[in-house]
Enzyme design. Structure first.
Site, PDB file in Angstrom:
ATOM      1  N   TYR A   1       9.183  18.034  35.250  1.00 15.25           N
ATOM      2  CA  TYR A   1      10.089  16.929  34.916  1.00 15.25           C
ATOM      3  C   TYR A   1       9.463  16.005  33.875  1.00 15.25           C
ATOM      4  O   TYR A   1       9.926  15.877  32.770  1.00 15.25           O
ATOM      5  CB  TYR A   1      10.469  16.165  36.175  1.00 15.25           C
ATOM      6  CG  TYR A   1      11.551  15.144  35.966  1.00 15.25           C
ATOM      7  CD1 TYR A   1      12.859  15.542  35.730  1.00 15.25           C
ATOM      8  CD2 TYR A   1      11.273  13.781  36.011  1.00 15.25           C
ATOM      9  CE1 TYR A   1      13.869  14.606  35.533  1.00 15.25           C
ATOM     10  CE2 TYR A   1      12.273  12.844  35.818  1.00 15.25           C
ATOM     11  CZ  TYR A   1      13.568  13.252  35.580  1.00 15.25           C
ATOM     12  OH  TYR A   1      14.565  12.332  35.381  1.00 15.25           O
TER      13      TYR A   1
ATOM     14  N   SER B   1      18.087  17.480  33.188  1.00 14.36           N
ATOM     15  CA  SER B   1      18.147  16.068  32.824  1.00 14.36           C
ATOM     16  C   SER B   1      16.974  15.749  31.899  1.00 14.36           C
ATOM     17  O   SER B   1      16.852  16.340  30.836  1.00 14.36           O
ATOM     18  CB  SER B   1      18.136  15.201  34.081  1.00 14.36           C
ATOM     19  OG  SER B   1      18.554  13.893  33.801  1.00 14.36           O
TER      20      SER B   1
ATOM     21  N   ASP C   1      29.808  14.943  34.506  1.00 13.13           N
ATOM     22  CA  ASP C   1      28.477  14.323  34.471  1.00 13.13           C
ATOM     23  C   ASP C   1      28.599  12.934  33.845  1.00 13.13           C
ATOM     24  O   ASP C   1      28.935  12.802  32.668  1.00 13.13           O
ATOM     25  CB  ASP C   1      27.521  15.187  33.655  1.00 13.13           C
ATOM     26  CG  ASP C   1      26.068  14.777  33.838  1.00 13.13           C
ATOM     27  OD1 ASP C   1      25.818  13.603  34.154  1.00 13.13           O
ATOM     28  OD2 ASP C   1      25.185  15.639  33.669  1.00 13.13           O
TER      29      ASP C   1
ATOM     30  N   HIS D   1      26.218  15.482  37.580  1.00 13.19           N
ATOM     31  CA  HIS D   1      24.818  15.659  37.221  1.00 13.19           C
ATOM     32  C   HIS D   1      24.060  16.508  38.242  1.00 13.19           C
ATOM     33  O   HIS D   1      22.968  16.982  37.970  1.00 13.19           O
ATOM     34  CB  HIS D   1      24.163  14.289  37.086  1.00 13.19           C
ATOM     35  CG  HIS D   1      22.901  14.297  36.274  1.00 13.19           C
ATOM     36  ND1 HIS D   1      22.861  14.658  34.943  1.00 13.19           N
ATOM     37  CD2 HIS D   1      21.620  14.004  36.606  1.00 13.19           C
ATOM     38  CE1 HIS D   1      21.620  14.576  34.493  1.00 13.19           C
ATOM     39  NE2 HIS D   1      20.846  14.185  35.488  1.00 13.19           N
TER      40      HIS D   1
END
Length: 714
Positions: A485, A565, A648, A687
């Protein structure tokens, strides 16, 4: 940053899906010759002296007939490529078994009641249960599965009143996260007429007499300038039985629209604490004396640090990274707001103090050491009373307690331990297992977990977890799925990933890297991966991939990566900076056009993390790595599966659409049937939060089919 904002902005789609199966020549031959061609309509602009040409700006308008027609053609192409892949039925069946492994939430208490969520089997959404007494029977209080036949209405959050008489909860449709607040009476299960719209990720603080609550709400369209209804989160008070339209704001008027306030009450119901997040490096604390009726008073000093607090018996217990990147705790008297009068009670240590709260007259603190959790209990003076023994190297995923109760609940999980809830007795020090998720479909004991370290480009040591079946041979050819991430002060720690077991069962290696930009090693680690230092995150990921290859876990032809993301941005940077290093990329709900990202959805909230191209200096940082602006014509890229969703409200689908169109047109393999660039758009989803299990299974079937085809797993 407040825990609420950190949780809200954490990637809900960090779920790694993979699948089993091997595509034969017949399946590949049946795919169309190539993707649909998106019309080139160049839009030229000059940003700080640099000429920028966007060939697919028109795809940003998701409502235009031209965009919708192109999307339909893309979906037909994607289905034509994925549907014939061999083994899909077996993949779907096994994923159904794995994702039927349930989930459980950490209980919250209110009076004699215990409230918690649990999902079992093929239930699409978790159910909110209530239990009267610790040994009582569970009763369904809110079942979101009954609200939509296809499971696309989610229970977003809930908050019981102090004595448990009522519960406020939020629901939203199609993954939009745009919650509507409801109230239910616990004893009878009867709904109250009070309903409040626009309570996304609401923060709730009930009055001690159950008569009403403080809450956060967003404006409706028309109350603010167009587009600003996604911001301007204010604090209100609602008295039960009154019209919410008459609720007056008590905090937020005249402040920065991008402020993110959260609220809590002290144990006397007198002091309202307002925690205001301003990006990911600064928070402010305000205290409001409700009995005196005075306006909120700022407690903090306006410095660029993070603060959170509990208020107990007229004292504030403040956790902060002020001059302490691994955080420490202070005590301050309510009403005495001079910084020099704060008393440090828990100094900074070697581990990162991720958060602490005062429950039952004790300080219950969660730490993180090398990306794994620790729990400690202190007295109110900061003296360590005990360390809590955790079952393994893993993650505490939540904890709940009350000022006046001697019990604390916390959740624990790891790569091989399903979510489990523990009850800790503050008086006796005893810990007991309260509930756990059963996982008969897998044998966690068959797998091994290692934490290893690699060196990034600048010499920084970067940890990564590596999970694989016991007895695996390092032959340099094992299929490997690497995920990460790297941003927003969010730690990526060991989690029980149900779907990943499909990958592991077929001899795959599952690796999770802890990159800079996260919270694993404190605020210095976070700041080393944001703004002008974002390239460090990408260098860390490259180092992790090269380490897996050098250690003979895998090679370039068997290495796949996945992220969503902010992790989708990471995937975009990987495929454009090192297209030679990976065979396949799954890029979920991604940020890819970093010059215009802030103009869509709630993305202005992320400017403190990334910067904005409106600034000449920050433009240089963003343009240096913006994936959409670094696709090189004629380059062979990995096979890519872009994934986004039409509801989203965090990352706009335009990123994936534009990137797919550009790569399909200009990459050497843009029209390839064996190394394709694909776009998948989910309907009635957002999302990732609240996605029903049935949709997760369908999505996972596509992802695993794609990955196993590309890395040659049979």
């Amino acid at each position: 940053m407040s825990g609420g904002l950190r949780l809200f902005c954490a990637l809900s789609s960090l779920f790694v899906f993979a699948a089993a199966g091997h595509a034969g020549d017949d399946a590949r031959a049946s795919a169309p010759s190539g993707p649909p061609k998106a019309e080139v309509r160049p839009v030229e602009e000059n940003l700080h002296g640099t000429k920028i040409v966007d060939k697919y700006r028109w795809l940003e308008d998701g409502k235009s007939p031209a965009t919708q027609k192109w999307v339909e053609e893309e979906m037909s192409y994607t289905r034509a490529v994925l549907d014939p892949l061999a083994g899909r039925d077996a993949i779907h069946k096994r994923l159904t078994e794995l994702l039927s492994i349930g989930s459980i939430g950490v209980p919250q208490t209110g009076g004699k009641y215990y409230f918690y969520t649990r999902r079992e089997g093929m239930q699409n959404q978790p159910i909110l249960y209530v239990r009267e007494g610790i040994e009582g029977k569970d009763r369904v209080l809110v079942d979101a599965n009954q609200l939509a036949a296809d499971g696309t209405i989610a229970l977003d959050w809930f908050e019981p009143s102090e004595h448990g008489k009522y519960v406020a909860y939020g629901t939203s449709p199609s993954g939009s996260e745009m919650s509507t607040l409801h109230i239910i009476e616990t004893k009878t299960g009867n709904p109250l007429p009070d309903t409040i719209e626009r309570t996304r990720a609401a923060s709730i603080a009930w009055s001690l007499d159950n008569s009403g609550f403080y809450y956060t709400r967003y404006p409706k369209k028309g109350d603010v300038a167009e587009g600003q209804e996604m911001y301007n989160r204010h604090v209100f008070y609602h008295l039960l039985g009154t019209d919410p339209a008459t609720d007056e704001p008590i905090f937020g008027e005249g402040r920065d629209p991008e402020d993110w306030p959260g609220i809590s009450l002290d144990n006397d119901g007198r002091l309202l604490l307002i925690t205001v997040s301003q990006g990911w490096t600064k928070t402010e604390l305000f205290l409001m004396d409700l009995r005196k009726g005075t306006p909120p008073t700022r407690i903090t000093t306006g410095k660029n640090f993070l603060y959170s607090a509990s208020v107990y018996n007229g004292r504030l217990y403040i956790v902060t990274n002020e001059d302490a990147p691994r955080y420490r705790m202070f005590m301050a008297e309510a009403g005495d707001y001079e910084r020099d009068d704060w008393k440090e009670i828990i100094p900074q240590g070697g581990a990162v103090l991720q958060g602490a709260a005062v429950w039952g007259g004790k300080i219950f603190a969660q730490y993180e050491q090398n990306a794994t959790s620790q729990l400690k209990v202190f007295d109110l003076g900061g003296t360590l009373l005990r360390d809590l023994l955790l079952p393994a190297m893993g993650t505490v995923f939540g904890s709940k307690g009350k000022w006046d109760r001697d019990e604390v609940f916390y959740g624990f999980q790891s790569f091989t331990i399903p979510p489990s809830i523990y009850r800790y007795d503050l008086k006796s020090g005893a810990t007991t297992l309260w509930a756990k998720v059963d996982a008969p479909a897998i044998d966690p004991a068959a797998y091994e977990v290692q934490q290893e370290w690699c060196h990034s480009k600048d010499g920084t040591r970067v940890p990564l977890f590596v999970v694989y079946k016991k007895g695996l041979k390092k032959d340099g050819h094992n299929p490997t799925l690497l995920t990460a991430y790297g941003g927003f002060n969010i730690s990526v720690t060991p989690a029980f990933n149900r779907a990943a077991y499909l990958w592991l069962e077929h001899g795959g290696i599952y690796a999770v890297a802890n990159l800079r930009g996260g919270a694993e090693f404190g605020e210095d680690w976070h700041r080393a991966g944001m703004l002008d230092k974002k390239q460090n995150v990408f260098d860390d990921m490259i180092a992790a991939a090269e380490y897996l290859i050098s250690e003979k876990y895998t090679d370039k032809n068997h290495l796949a990566i996945q992220g969503g993301s902010n992790g989708g941005l990471l995937m975009g940077a990987m495929m454009t900076q090192r297209p030679d290093l990976f065979r396949a990329v799954v890029c979920q709900v991604p940020l890819l056009d970093m010059l215009h990202y802030q103009d869509f959805q709630i993305a202005k909230l992320w400017v403190p993390e990334y910067g904005s191209a409106e600034s000449p200096e920050q433009f240089k940082w963003l343009y240096a790595y913006s994936p959409y602006h670094h696709v090189k014509a004629g380059t062979e890229y990995p096979a890519v599966l872009f994934m986004t969703a039409d509801f989203d409200t965090r990352v706009d689908p335009m990123h994936a659409k534009k990137m797919a169109a550009l790569m399909q047109a200009e990459a050497k393999n843009g029209g390839s049937r064996t190394r394709p660039i694909l776009l998948r758009i989910e309907t009635k989803a957002g999302h990732g939060a609240g996605k029903p299990v049935t949709k997760q299974i369908e999505e996972g079937t596509d992802v695993y089919s794609f990955l196993f085809w590309q890395v040659g797993v049979r």
